[in-house]
Design a protein around this motif. Sequence first.
Motif, PDB file in Angstrom:
ATOM      1  N   ILE A  31      12.081 -40.249  11.170  1.00 23.26           N
ATOM      2  CA  ILE A  31      11.123 -41.350  12.686  1.00 23.26           C
ATOM      3  C   ILE A  31      11.401 -42.901  10.695  1.00 23.26           C
ATOM      4  CG2 ILE A  31      10.081 -43.093  13.872  1.00 23.26           C
ATOM      5  CD1 ILE A  31       8.456 -40.301  14.237  1.00 23.26           C
ATOM      6  N   MET A  39      10.594 -48.999  16.020  1.00 24.46           N
ATOM      7  CA  MET A  39      11.414 -48.001  15.125  1.00 24.46           C
ATOM      8  C   MET A  39      12.854 -48.554  15.210  1.00 24.46           C
ATOM      9  SD  MET A  39      12.186 -44.337  17.788  1.00 24.46           S
ATOM     10  CE  MET A  39      10.639 -43.972  18.040  1.00 24.46           C
ATOM     11  N   GLN A  42      15.300 -42.832  14.991  1.00 19.96           N
ATOM     12  CA  GLN A  42      14.662 -41.216  15.223  1.00 19.96           C
ATOM     13  C   GLN A  42      16.089 -40.350  15.695  1.00 19.96           C
ATOM     14  OE1 GLN A  42      11.980 -41.106  18.381  1.00 19.96           O
ATOM     15  NE2 GLN A  42      11.510 -39.106  18.287  1.00 19.96           N
TER      16      GLN A  42
END
Length: 326
Positions: A31, A39, A42
Motif C-alpha cells: 500500500i 491511498m 494498492q
Amino acid sequence: MMSTKDFEFKQIAFVFTSEGEKISFKNDNIIVTDADGNMKHQSSCYRLFILFICGDYCLTTGLLDRSKKFGFSICFMTPNLRVTTMLPSKAEGNVLLRQKQYAYNKTDIAAHIISNKIHNQLKLLKKKRQKTESDKETIFKLTTFEKDVLQPNLSRQEIMGIEGICAKLYFKSLFQNHNWKARRPRTKIDITNTLMDIGYTILFNIIHALLEMYGFDVYVGVLHTQFFHRKSLVCDLEEPFRPIVDEAILKALNLKQVSEKDFWKNQNQYILPWKNSKKYVGLILKAIIEQKNEMFLYLQTFYRAFMREKRACEFPVFEILDTKEI
C-alpha cells in the motif's frame, strides 16, 4: 521461471518519499499512501515486478523479506532520480548459462541487437508527418546501415561505430524542431537530454530486473566490453528499447507537456527538481508499460536462444508499437 501470462499481471510501482509518500503492507498487499494518508496505490505483492523508491527511505527487514518471498526487485533512487542501489530478485546458480556467457566471443549477436535498434529508430523517423529532404536522406542512410551492421566478422568497434553514426543522424532528425544540439549523457545540456537520462535510467533498471530473473551475469556483455562496475549486458539489451523513451519525450515536447519552468538551470545544466519529477516519470513510464509484455517476451526468447546457442538471426527482434504520426 515466470511465464508470459504471469508477467502480464505484473506491475511497476514508483514511490516518491520526498513528497511524503509512504509504503506499508497489509495481508501481503503493498500500500502506497500520499502525505495526507490517501491511498495512491494498492496491489498484491504477488503482482509486483519492480518497486522504485525515490527519496530517503529506511530499508526494513519486512521489505527485504517480502521482496525475496514474492520475487520483486527494488530500485532506490535519489530525489533527482539517480540510482543509488538496485536489489534485484534473481535466479541463483544458473551455472550453465554463465559458462556459456563466459565462453561466447563472437560479435554476431551484438550486430543483431544494433540492427534491431536501427530498425526501431527508422520506424520513428518514418512516422514524422512532414519530412524534409534531410529527413529522407537520414532514413535512406539508416536503412543502409541497418543491413551493413549485419556483415559477417565485424569487430565490436566497427559495430559501435555504425551505431554511433546512426544515433547522431537519428537524434538530429528526430528532435530537429526542438533545438537539438547533441546526445550527451549525464551532462544535462538541455531539457531533452535531461529527460533522456531519466527515461533511459528507468528502462535500464527494468531490463536489469528481467535479466536477473534468468540468472545472467549482467556484467558480461556481447557488445559493450567488460568494465569495472558496468552492467554491460544490460547496456546491450537496452538498445532496441531506447526508441520507446525517445518517442515518449518527442510526443511530450510536441504536445507542449514539457515546460522549461519545471526545470532549474545551473551552470548550463537543466536539473529537474524532485517536486516536478513525478510528472515526467509518469509520461515516460506510461510508454514503457504499454510495451512491457513485449519486453518480457524479448528477454525470455533471448535467454532461450542463448542457452540453445542458436544463430544470431534466430534471436528475438523487438518491434516498437505502430502508433500515430509524430
